[in-house]
Scaffold this motif. Structure first.
Motif, short mmCIF file in Angstrom:
data_model
loop_
_atom_site.label_atom_id
_atom_site.label_comp_id
_atom_site.label_asym_id
_atom_site.label_seq_id
_atom_site.Cartn_x
_atom_site.Cartn_y
_atom_site.Cartn_z
N PHE A 1 -9.62 -3.47 8.19
CA PHE A 1 -9.66 -2.05 9.13
C PHE A 1 -8.19 -2.22 9.65
N GLN A 2 -7.83 -3.47 10.13
CA GLN A 2 -5.82 -3.31 10.38
C GLN A 2 -5.09 -3.30 8.70
N THR A 3 -5.64 -3.41 7.90
CA THR A 3 -4.67 -3.57 6.65
C THR A 3 -4.86 -1.85 6.93
N LEU A 4 -5.58 -1.13 6.50
CA LEU A 4 -5.65 0.59 6.80
C LEU A 4 -4.84 0.93 7.91
N LYS A 5 -4.92 0.54 8.97
CA LYS A 5 -4.03 1.54 9.82
C LYS A 5 -2.09 0.95 9.45
N GLU A 6 -2.00 -0.19 8.86
CA GLU A 6 -1.49 -1.33 8.83
C GLU A 6 -0.31 0.26 7.94
N PRO B 1 -8.85 1.85 -3.21
CA PRO B 1 -8.85 0.50 -4.01
C PRO B 1 -7.72 -0.21 -4.97
N HIS B 2 -6.86 0.78 -5.24
CA HIS B 2 -6.12 1.25 -5.31
C HIS B 2 -4.31 0.74 -4.76
N GLU B 3 -4.90 1.72 -4.43
CA GLU B 3 -3.61 1.65 -2.72
C GLU B 3 -3.52 0.97 -2.12
N LEU B 4 -5.46 0.00 -1.62
CA LEU B 4 -5.12 -1.31 -1.14
C LEU B 4 -4.26 -2.34 -1.59
N GLU B 5 -5.04 -2.22 -3.29
CA GLU B 5 -4.28 -3.77 -4.25
C GLU B 5 -3.42 -3.71 -3.98
N LYS B 6 -2.33 -2.48 -3.93
CA LYS B 6 -1.02 -2.27 -4.13
C LYS B 6 -0.87 -2.96 -2.59
N HIS B 7 -0.61 -2.64 -1.60
CA HIS B 7 -0.33 -3.05 -0.30
C HIS B 7 -0.45 -4.29 0.37
N LEU B 8 -1.67 -4.94 -0.33
CA LEU B 8 -2.21 -6.22 -0.34
C LEU B 8 -1.34 -6.80 -1.10
#
Length: 384
Positions: free
Chosen positions: A103-108, A185-192
């Motif tokens: 949740f915090q990652t998505l908010k960031e 998933p792709h955007e989350l992986e890129k951000h992480l």
């Protein structure tokens, strides 16, 4: 035969002493090992080796308790239940941290997109992706707040009278949600990945200028290295805690020894103060007596100096002549007085009749003096 018997007795006595000495050292060594084991088993217990030595039964009791109690004071059964509860808590905590971290990652990601949108042009599909994700997060959060759980009272009124189904109607279009889920998933992986590379560069600033592939390769070992550093920090923390406990014990021991030294000093002072004070008073008295004698001699010397400065030889001779003259006059006066006293004594023999004659004589003398004075004044006036 006597020599043989004496040698035999000496040998038996020597052997007995050696056996006793060996047994004594073995017992002392065994007690020391037991004391160290007890102290190691109860690190939080405020007990010293001296306490255990003075209370052997208490030491045995603690040694027996080590079989049933751990270092924190918990029993074996309670420790087992506590470990199970701790494992269950850790699993639940991992699940909560996983969802909370996501949740915090998505908010960031949404916040970074908002900042990026103000400073540069963003493609429309990317705007649609982040807007859809933001709305989905907001609706899910509101539904969770409106959906009562087992820990809350279901009879409480809903916020603003809303129902979860009413809030779900505000969800974006289904096709947009599906498209967002496919790209997430792709955007989350890129951000992480970006966050991990930033963490790697923060942890090793010297790797910042290296290629991305090399950073990704080194990133695989970052978790292991951080785990080692964490364990090292925990071991240092534990070592620091042990040293703190040891320091507290040593401080307490030092303070107890210091109090004993102070008490010993107080005893020495109380025992020897009178004797030392008497000698000191005697020495002070001798000192003051000598000082007073010195001051008196100095005063006498000053007086002699003043007399020498005041009375010169001529002054002394003049004073001597004056003194001789005064003494001569004094002697004459004393002789005259003595003669008068003899005459007076002879007159007193005559009694009261002589006193009356003496008074009449005094009156006549006064009248004669008055008449002589008047005659003298009259003669002086006639001559003018």
């Amino acid at each position: 035969m006597v020599r043989t018997l004496g040698f035999k007795q000496l040998t038996e006595e020597h052997i007995t002493n050696n056996v006793f000495r060996v047994y004594y050292h073995y017992a002392v060594r065994k007690d020391d090992i037991l004391h160290q084991q007890v102290l190691a088993s109860f690190p939080l217990c405020d007990v010293t080796v001296e306490d255990l030595s003075q209370n052997p039964q208490f030491c045995k009791l603690l040694a027996t308790l080590t079989q049933h109690v751990d270092s924190t004071g918990l029993t074996v059964s309670l420790k087992t239940e506590l470990d199970k509860a701790e494992q269950k808590l850790q699993s639940q905590r991992k699940i909560w941290l996983r969802s909370q971290g996501l949740f915090q990652t998505l908010k960031e990601m949404i916040q970074e997109h908002c900042v990026k949108k103000h400073y540069s042009t963003v493609p429309p599909d990317q705007n649609m992706f982040y807007d859809t994700m933001e709305k989905c997060l907001l609706v899910a959060r509101c539904v969770r707040m409106l959906d009562p759980s087992n820990t809350t009272e279901k009879e409480l009124p809903n916020v603003l009278g809303l129902e979860p189904q009413q809030v779900l109607q505000l969800m974006p279009l289904e096709k947009n949600v599906q498209r967002m889920k496919q790209s997430l998933p792709h955007e989350l992986e890129k951000h992480l990945k970006k966050q991990c590379l930033s963490l790697l560069c923060y942890y090793h600033p010297e790797w910042e200028n290296e290629s991305e592939n090399l950073k990704c390769t080194k990133l695989m070992y970052l978790a292991t290295q951080m785990d080692k550093d964490k364990k090292k920090a925990e071991s240092l923390k534990e070592s620091s805690r042990e040293k703190t406990i040891l320091l507290q014990r040593q401080t307490r021991l030092y303070l107890s020894e210091l109090i004993k030294c102070i008490q010993l000093l107080q005893t020495l002072i109380l025992d020897h103060r009178l004797k030392i004070q008497t000698d000191l008073d005697k020495k002070k008295l001798d000192y003051f007596e000598g000082k007073c004698e010195l001051v008196l001699q100095k005063i006498k010397t000053e007086m002699v100096d003043i007399q020498l400065d005041t009375y010169t030889p001529d002054t002394i001779s003049a004073h001597r002549k004056i003194r001789e003259k005064l003494e001569a006059e004094l002697k004459c006066c004393q002789d005259e007085k003595q003669s008068v006293e003899l005459k007076l004594a002879s007159f007193e023999v005559l009694g009261k009749e002589f006193q009356a004659l003496a008074e009449e004589y005094c009156k006549l003398r006064q009248e004669i003096e008055m008449k002589n004075w008047a005659l003298k004044e009259f003669t002086h006036y006639n001559n003018k």
